[in-house]
Design an enzyme around this catalytic site. Structure first.
Site, PDB file in Angstrom:
ATOM      1  N   GLY A 100       2.413  -1.620  -0.281  1.00  0.00           N
ATOM      2  CA  GLY A 100       2.641  -0.759  -1.446  1.00  0.00           C
ATOM      3  C   GLY A 100       3.936   0.013  -1.351  1.00  0.00           C
ATOM      4  O   GLY A 100       4.680   0.142  -2.342  1.00  0.00           O
ATOM      5  N   CYS A 101       4.227   0.536  -0.170  1.00  0.00           N
ATOM      6  CA  CYS A 101       5.450   1.334   0.013  1.00  0.00           C
ATOM      7  C   CYS A 101       6.701   0.467  -0.074  1.00  0.00           C
ATOM      8  O   CYS A 101       7.733   0.899  -0.579  1.00  0.00           O
ATOM      9  CB  CYS A 101       5.391   2.088   1.339  1.00  0.00           C
ATOM     10  SG  CYS A 101       4.037   3.288   1.382  1.00  0.00           S
TER      11      CYS A 101
END
Length: 150
Positions: free
Chosen positions: A45-46
């Site tokens: 996600g990051c």
């Protein structure tokens, strides 16, 4: 108390991915700042979020803004992450989560560091806050809307 829209962003000093100490107030003035807090370098996600900021970096610059990412990872981790994904902006290391707490960034389920983006005008006033743990690209979209007056 968490920072809210209309509040003045607090000053802080943190090391960047190069080890240089960056004082927030020193980079304010000419540009707006898009300050995004994210949980951890090189996680799916990051990485999606950071690469979305990278892919829109020129648009942010053209809108008169600088992008800065913050997580609890070390400057060394940030350096590897930035190099691996060709991130053109500053990543700051908040290893003790002091700045995260200063802004009042909430955690998810009490354990996962929150994902919150702040759009801060050149005078240091928070103009937009976007909080979403899972809408990774939404952080970029909402920040751009705020900068473009939307």
């Amino acid at each position: 108390m968490p920072i809210r829209e209309g509040d003045t962003a607090p000053n802080f000093t943190l090391p960047s991915q190069t080890g240089q100490m960056i004082e927030f107030r020193q980079i304010l003035g000419e540009k707006a700042i898009v300050l995004y807090f994210y949980p951890k370098d090189d996680t799916p996600g990051c990485t999606t979020e950071s690469c979305a900021f990278r892919d829109s970096y020129t648009v942010f610059q053209n809108a008169g803004a600088e992008v800065i990412g913050i997580s609890a990872d070390s400057p060394e981790s940030h350096s590897k992450f930035a190099t691996k994904h060709q991130l053109p902006f500053i990543l700051l290391s908040d290893t003790g989560n002091k700045v995260r707490k200063l802004f009042g960034v909430p955690s998810t389920l009490g354990v996962l560091p929150g994902r919150v983006t702040y759009v801060i005008d050149p005078q240091g006033v928070v103009r937009k806050i976007f909080n979403s743990q899972l809408n990774f690209k939404g952080h970029v979209e909402e920040a751009l809307k705020a900068l473009q007056g939307g």
